[in-house]
Design a protein around this motif. Structure first.
Motif, PDB file in Angstrom:
ATOM      1  N   ARG A   1     -43.798   8.818  68.513  1.00  0.00           N
ATOM      2  CA  ARG A   1     -44.500   7.713  69.169  1.00  0.00           C
ATOM      3  C   ARG A   1     -43.696   7.201  70.354  1.00  0.00           C
ATOM      4  O   ARG A   1     -44.269   6.813  71.385  1.00  0.00           O
TER       5      ARG A   1
ATOM      6  N   ASP B   1     -39.235   4.479  61.659  1.00  0.00           N
ATOM      7  CA  ASP B   1     -40.100   5.288  60.794  1.00  0.00           C
ATOM      8  C   ASP B   1     -40.019   4.809  59.343  1.00  0.00           C
ATOM      9  O   ASP B   1     -41.025   4.760  58.634  1.00  0.00           O
ATOM     10  N   GLU B   2     -38.816   4.436  58.925  1.00  0.00           N
ATOM     11  CA  GLU B   2     -38.620   4.017  57.537  1.00  0.00           C
ATOM     12  C   GLU B   2     -39.405   2.754  57.186  1.00  0.00           C
ATOM     13  O   GLU B   2     -39.857   2.589  56.055  1.00  0.00           O
TER      14      GLU B   2
ATOM     15  N   GLN C   1     -35.501   6.674  63.491  1.00  0.00           N
ATOM     16  CA  GLN C   1     -35.455   6.835  62.039  1.00  0.00           C
ATOM     17  C   GLN C   1     -35.659   5.486  61.337  1.00  0.00           C
ATOM     18  O   GLN C   1     -36.431   5.384  60.378  1.00  0.00           O
TER      19      GLN C   1
ATOM     20  N   ASP D   1     -42.181   6.045  65.112  1.00  0.00           N
ATOM     21  CA  ASP D   1     -41.276   7.168  64.891  1.00  0.00           C
ATOM     22  C   ASP D   1     -40.903   7.763  66.247  1.00  0.00           C
ATOM     23  O   ASP D   1     -41.334   7.264  67.298  1.00  0.00           O
TER      24      ASP D   1
END
Length: 270
Positions: free
Chosen positions: A86, A77-78, A74, A83
């Motif tokens: 991946r 991803d941010e 997370q 992510d």
């Protein structure tokens, strides 16, 4: 029967915890660095459950460890680094690449190898593939890539194993045991000289040699020491319990009495 949650549900939950609009204040404050201690702690709790054969709670501990990966995913991803998908893709590709004896086509769903597989050959190929991967990362030295963040005993064993692959190793454990005796003698000399700094260095050499002995015995040093810790804890608790039954504390007993109670606890274990 209630429908079981999935990994996708877990990813959704993590996104909600990190949602600035109504998320969890604690989770929102976290960063890659701040959750590292929790990751390490969760990994050890998994190891502890396995060593205690506490399979009733192992799945819960594994879930806690998985949550750490979800949390990192997370965060990644941010900020646009990666992510969860991946992470999974990279892992699967790496495992397929490192198992050509199972996936000769280099494809997870391609033709599978069906003939017998020699375990020694598998290990040799595995190490060659990992060495090639390290080379691609610019890690050319035999000791490159051994993580600095590992527990010291584990890192010592990995360093020794890497050195052994290029021939720098004792031919058998006799040489290791002789080295341990040599290091003990040097530690005694440093202590007798009152040189604390030198004593610390010699103590480190002694511990490093003990790890070498563990490696030659094919024993994981961290596991061995954790087992010893539990044994010490169990026996000391027995000593303390015996004294408490008499209305006393360990500090109230002489060293001789403590030694006797220790031997009693040891003999009780068989």
């Amino acid at each position: 029967m209630q429908q079981r949650y999935t990994v996708e549900d877990l990813l959704h939950l993590m996104a909600q915890l990190r949602n600035p609009d109504g998320g969890c204040p604690w989770d929102l404050k976290q960063s890659f660095a701040t959750i590292v201690p929790s990751t390490i702690e969760e990994a050890y709790e998994v190891a502890e459950a396995i060593e205690a054969e506490d399979f009733e709670h192992l799945h819960e501990e594994l879930g806690d460890l998985l949550f750490q990966v979800i949390f990192y995913a997370q965060l990644g991803d941010e900020v646009g680094h990666f992510d969860f998908h991946r992470i999974v893709d990279t892992l699967v590709r790496k495992l397929v690449r490192r198992h050509p004896h199972v996936f000769p086509s280099g494809d997870l769903y391609g033709n599978r190898r069906t003939d017998a597989i020699d375990e020694a050959e598998v290990k040799t190929n595995w190490e060659a593939i990992k060495a090639a991967e390290r080379g691609a990362k610019g890690e050319a030295g035999a000791l490159d890539g051994v993580a600095l963040g590992l527990p010291a005993l584990t890192r010592a064993a990995k360093l020794q194993k890497r050195a052994a692959r290029v021939g720098f190793d004792w031919p058998n454990i006799d040489g290791v045991l002789a080295k341990i005796e040599e290091e003990i003698a040097e530690l005694r000399e440093a202590i007798a000289a009152g040189n604390r700094e030198h004593a610390r260095e010699e103590l480190g050499d002694l511990l490093f040699s003990c790890v070498n002995a563990a490696r030659h015995l094919k024993v994981d040093p961290e596991t061995a020491l954790r087992h010893c810790n539990r044994k010490f804890e169990r026996r000391f608790n027995a000593v303390e319990s015996e004294l408490k039954s008499q209305g006393r504390q360990p500090a109230d007993a002489s060293l001789e009495e403590l030694d006797q109670l220790w031997d009693k606890a040891k003999n009780t274990e068989g």
